[in-house]
Design a protein around this motif. Structure first.
Motif, PDB file in Angstrom:
ATOM      1  N   SER A  24     -27.334 -19.457 -23.053  1.00  0.00           N
ATOM      2  CA  SER A  24     -27.255 -20.688 -22.276  1.00  0.00           C
ATOM      3  C   SER A  24     -26.014 -20.612 -21.396  1.00  0.00           C
ATOM      4  O   SER A  24     -25.066 -19.874 -21.684  1.00  0.00           O
ATOM      5  CB  SER A  24     -27.193 -21.908 -23.194  1.00  0.00           C
ATOM      6  N   TYR A  25     -26.015 -21.385 -20.340  1.00  0.00           N
ATOM      7  CA  TYR A  25     -24.937 -21.360 -19.363  1.00  0.00           C
ATOM      8  C   TYR A  25     -24.403 -22.780 -19.193  1.00  0.00           C
ATOM      9  O   TYR A  25     -25.181 -23.722 -19.032  1.00  0.00           O
ATOM     10  CB  TYR A  25     -25.440 -20.831 -18.012  1.00  0.00           C
ATOM     11  N   GLU A  26     -23.098 -22.909 -19.218  1.00  0.00           N
ATOM     12  CA  GLU A  26     -22.467 -24.194 -18.946  1.00  0.00           C
ATOM     13  C   GLU A  26     -22.095 -24.227 -17.467  1.00  0.00           C
ATOM     14  O   GLU A  26     -21.290 -23.414 -17.013  1.00  0.00           O
ATOM     15  CB  GLU A  26     -21.218 -24.366 -19.812  1.00  0.00           C
ATOM     16  N   VAL A  27     -22.674 -25.160 -16.739  1.00  0.00           N
ATOM     17  CA  VAL A  27     -22.457 -25.241 -15.297  1.00  0.00           C
ATOM     18  C   VAL A  27     -21.797 -26.572 -14.964  1.00  0.00           C
ATOM     19  O   VAL A  27     -22.270 -27.634 -15.385  1.00  0.00           O
ATOM     20  CB  VAL A  27     -23.787 -25.102 -14.527  1.00  0.00           C
ATOM     21  N   THR A  28     -20.705 -26.510 -14.222  1.00  0.00           N
ATOM     22  CA  THR A  28     -19.948 -27.703 -13.843  1.00  0.00           C
ATOM     23  C   THR A  28     -19.775 -27.729 -12.331  1.00  0.00           C
ATOM     24  O   THR A  28     -19.470 -26.703 -11.717  1.00  0.00           O
ATOM     25  CB  THR A  28     -18.567 -27.706 -14.518  1.00  0.00           C
ATOM     26  N   HIS A  29     -19.971 -28.906 -11.740  1.00  0.00           N
ATOM     27  CA  HIS A  29     -19.813 -29.079 -10.293  1.00  0.00           C
ATOM     28  C   HIS A  29     -18.827 -30.214 -10.013  1.00  0.00           C
ATOM     29  O   HIS A  29     -18.874 -31.256 -10.671  1.00  0.00           O
ATOM     30  CB  HIS A  29     -21.135 -29.462  -9.611  1.00  0.00           C
ATOM     31  N   PHE A  30     -17.961 -30.015  -9.017  1.00  0.00           N
ATOM     32  CA  PHE A  30     -17.147 -31.078  -8.436  1.00  0.00           C
ATOM     33  C   PHE A  30     -17.298 -30.950  -6.922  1.00  0.00           C
ATOM     34  O   PHE A  30     -17.097 -29.862  -6.374  1.00  0.00           O
ATOM     35  CB  PHE A  30     -15.671 -30.934  -8.821  1.00  0.00           C
ATOM     36  N   HIS A  31     -17.645 -32.032  -6.254  1.00  0.00           N
ATOM     37  CA  HIS A  31     -17.829 -31.879  -4.810  1.00  0.00           C
ATOM     38  C   HIS A  31     -17.890 -33.216  -4.078  1.00  0.00           C
ATOM     39  O   HIS A  31     -18.137 -34.279  -4.665  1.00  0.00           O
ATOM     40  CB  HIS A  31     -19.111 -31.089  -4.532  1.00  0.00           C
ATOM     41  N   SER A  32     -17.639 -33.117  -2.783  1.00  0.00           N
ATOM     42  CA  SER A  32     -17.913 -34.188  -1.828  1.00  0.00           C
ATOM     43  C   SER A  32     -18.703 -33.556  -0.686  1.00  0.00           C
ATOM     44  O   SER A  32     -18.427 -33.785   0.484  1.00  0.00           O
ATOM     45  CB  SER A  32     -16.603 -34.798  -1.317  1.00  0.00           C
ATOM     46  N   LEU A  33     -19.659 -32.742  -1.059  1.00  0.00           N
ATOM     47  CA  LEU A  33     -20.384 -31.897  -0.112  1.00  0.00           C
ATOM     48  C   LEU A  33     -21.547 -32.674   0.496  1.00  0.00           C
ATOM     49  O   LEU A  33     -22.434 -33.152  -0.220  1.00  0.00           O
ATOM     50  CB  LEU A  33     -20.910 -30.674  -0.845  1.00  0.00           C
ATOM     51  N   PRO A  34     -21.557 -32.817   1.825  1.00  0.00           N
ATOM     52  CA  PRO A  34     -22.718 -33.473   2.455  1.00  0.00           C
ATOM     53  C   PRO A  34     -23.943 -32.572   2.384  1.00  0.00           C
ATOM     54  O   PRO A  34     -23.836 -31.371   2.132  1.00  0.00           O
ATOM     55  CB  PRO A  34     -22.265 -33.667   3.910  1.00  0.00           C
ATOM     56  N   ALA A  35     -25.098 -33.162   2.583  1.00  0.00           N
ATOM     57  CA  ALA A  35     -26.332 -32.376   2.566  1.00  0.00           C
ATOM     58  C   ALA A  35     -26.272 -31.287   3.639  1.00  0.00           C
ATOM     59  O   ALA A  35     -25.778 -31.527   4.752  1.00  0.00           O
ATOM     60  CB  ALA A  35     -27.531 -33.284   2.818  1.00  0.00           C
ATOM     61  N   PRO A  36     -26.723 -30.076   3.328  1.00  0.00           N
ATOM     62  CA  PRO A  36     -26.691 -28.991   4.318  1.00  0.00           C
ATOM     63  C   PRO A  36     -27.456 -29.372   5.594  1.00  0.00           C
ATOM     64  O   PRO A  36     -28.553 -29.926   5.527  1.00  0.00           O
ATOM     65  CB  PRO A  36     -27.396 -27.841   3.594  1.00  0.00           C
ATOM     66  N   ASN A 186     -30.354 -26.766  -9.357  1.00  0.00           N
ATOM     67  CA  ASN A 186     -30.064 -28.150  -8.947  1.00  0.00           C
ATOM     68  C   ASN A 186     -28.763 -28.245  -8.140  1.00  0.00           C
ATOM     69  O   ASN A 186     -28.013 -29.209  -8.246  1.00  0.00           O
ATOM     70  CB  ASN A 186     -29.976 -29.062 -10.180  1.00  0.00           C
ATOM     71  N   PHE A 187     -28.488 -27.232  -7.305  1.00  0.00           N
ATOM     72  CA  PHE A 187     -27.289 -27.214  -6.468  1.00  0.00           C
ATOM     73  C   PHE A 187     -27.347 -28.338  -5.436  1.00  0.00           C
ATOM     74  O   PHE A 187     -28.396 -28.583  -4.853  1.00  0.00           O
ATOM     75  CB  PHE A 187     -27.188 -25.851  -5.765  1.00  0.00           C
ATOM     76  N   PRO A 188     -26.261 -29.068  -5.125  1.00  0.00           N
ATOM     77  CA  PRO A 188     -24.911 -28.887  -5.668  1.00  0.00           C
ATOM     78  C   PRO A 188     -24.649 -29.654  -6.962  1.00  0.00           C
ATOM     79  O   PRO A 188     -23.533 -29.631  -7.463  1.00  0.00           O
ATOM     80  CB  PRO A 188     -24.026 -29.434  -4.550  1.00  0.00           C
ATOM     81  N   GLY A 189     -25.657 -30.318  -7.511  1.00  0.00           N
ATOM     82  CA  GLY A 189     -25.495 -31.010  -8.779  1.00  0.00           C
ATOM     83  C   GLY A 189     -24.727 -32.313  -8.648  1.00  0.00           C
ATOM     84  O   GLY A 189     -24.259 -32.688  -7.572  1.00  0.00           O
ATOM     85  N   GLU A 190     -24.605 -33.002  -9.772  1.00  0.00           N
ATOM     86  CA  GLU A 190     -23.859 -34.259  -9.798  1.00  0.00           C
ATOM     87  C   GLU A 190     -22.382 -33.965 -10.005  1.00  0.00           C
ATOM     88  O   GLU A 190     -22.003 -33.261 -10.943  1.00  0.00           O
ATOM     89  CB  GLU A 190     -24.378 -35.149 -10.921  1.00  0.00           C
ATOM     90  N   SER A 191     -21.546 -34.490  -9.123  1.00  0.00           N
ATOM     91  CA  SER A 191     -20.125 -34.184  -9.175  1.00  0.00           C
ATOM     92  C   SER A 191     -19.501 -34.681 -10.477  1.00  0.00           C
ATOM     93  O   SER A 191     -19.766 -35.791 -10.936  1.00  0.00           O
ATOM     94  CB  SER A 191     -19.401 -34.818  -7.990  1.00  0.00           C
ATOM     95  N   GLY A 192     -18.680 -33.815 -11.087  1.00  0.00           N
ATOM     96  CA  GLY A 192     -17.987 -34.175 -12.307  1.00  0.00           C
ATOM     97  C   GLY A 192     -18.794 -34.005 -13.570  1.00  0.00           C
ATOM     98  O   GLY A 192     -18.332 -34.369 -14.653  1.00  0.00           O
ATOM     99  N   GLN A 193     -19.978 -33.443 -13.462  1.00  0.00           N
ATOM    100  CA  GLN A 193     -20.854 -33.314 -14.628  1.00  0.00           C
ATOM    101  C   GLN A 193     -21.028 -31.857 -15.030  1.00  0.00           C
ATOM    102  O   GLN A 193     -21.146 -30.975 -14.190  1.00  0.00           O
ATOM    103  CB  GLN A 193     -22.220 -33.922 -14.307  1.00  0.00           C
ATOM    104  N   SER A 194     -21.047 -31.618 -16.337  1.00  0.00           N
ATOM    105  CA  SER A 194     -21.339 -30.287 -16.879  1.00  0.00           C
ATOM    106  C   SER A 194     -22.713 -30.307 -17.528  1.00  0.00           C
ATOM    107  O   SER A 194     -23.052 -31.247 -18.250  1.00  0.00           O
ATOM    108  CB  SER A 194     -20.293 -29.886 -17.920  1.00  0.00           C
TER     109      SER A 194
END
Length: 201
Positions: A24-36, A186-194
């Motif tokens: 299994s993989y633990e994936v964490t995202h933090f971002h303020s990335l607008p839609a491409p 599910n990139f970029p994912g929900e910011s602050g969530q693992s």
């Protein structure tokens, strides 16, 4: 007991194989990335010493393909709108289960997508594992980490920071493509969530 020993050994080996093939993989995202919006993006490594590596160039190519699949474009002969910087690490877990989770490294310029101009692989990283059939078993476990940062070129502001992490005994060269795939679920994912990601195989 003696006649059951080979069966016990076989079950241990089967268990170890199963664990390493479906991690299994633990994936964490933090971002303020607008839609491409078809922005151009350049992929590079944090460590400039890796720019001559054929193997690491292949990882950059793979990241570029994933970025292309979510709506970004490769460089077009002029400075790109965004810069993606990738890094990775393979750290042994100590006897207390702790790990040095330092910033992975990586700097090679390369485009997005599946077109020409990319590099292909070469170097391998060995990982040891041993389990003597005596009173004491020794197994070397590693934590493998892959990171991706996306920055706006015009002012250097970081818009996205993501990390994929797994533990196991496979060589880093086998782990990195799976870490990249997990990061882009599910990139970029929900910011602050693992999230725990299991890849279908």
């Amino acid at each position: 007991m003696g006649k059951f020993w080979p069966l016990a050994v076989a079950l241990v080996l089967l268990t170890l194989t199963g664990c390493s093939s479906s991690p299994s993989y633990e994936v964490t995202h933090f971002h303020s990335l607008p839609a491409p919006q078809k922005q151009t993006i350049e992929v590079s490594f944090w460590d400039p010493e890796l720019k001559r590596s054929i193997e690491y160039g292949q990882y950059a190519e793979l990241v570029g393909q994933y970025l292309g699949s979510v709506g970004y474009r490769p460089p077009e002969g002029r400075p790109t709108d965004l810069i993606a910087r990738i890094g990775f690490a393979n750290r042994p877990i100590d006897t207390d289960g702790d790990v040095d989770d330092g910033k992975p490294h990586g700097s090679i310029s390369i485009g997005v997508g599946s077109g020409g101009g990319y590099h292909h692989s070469g170097v391998g990283v060995g990982v040891g594992v041993g389990f003597p059939l005596g009173e004491r078993k020794v197994r070397t476990e590693y934590v493998r980490i892959f990171t991706l940062d996306i920055l706006r070129r015009s002012d250097g502001v970081k818009l996205y920071e993501g990390r994929a992490r797994s533990e196991g005994r496979d060589p880093l060269t086998n782990a990195i493509p799976n870490l990249i795939e997990a990061l882009f679920q599910n990139f970029p994912g929900e910011s602050g969530q693992s999230d725990k990601i299991t890849l279908d195989r």
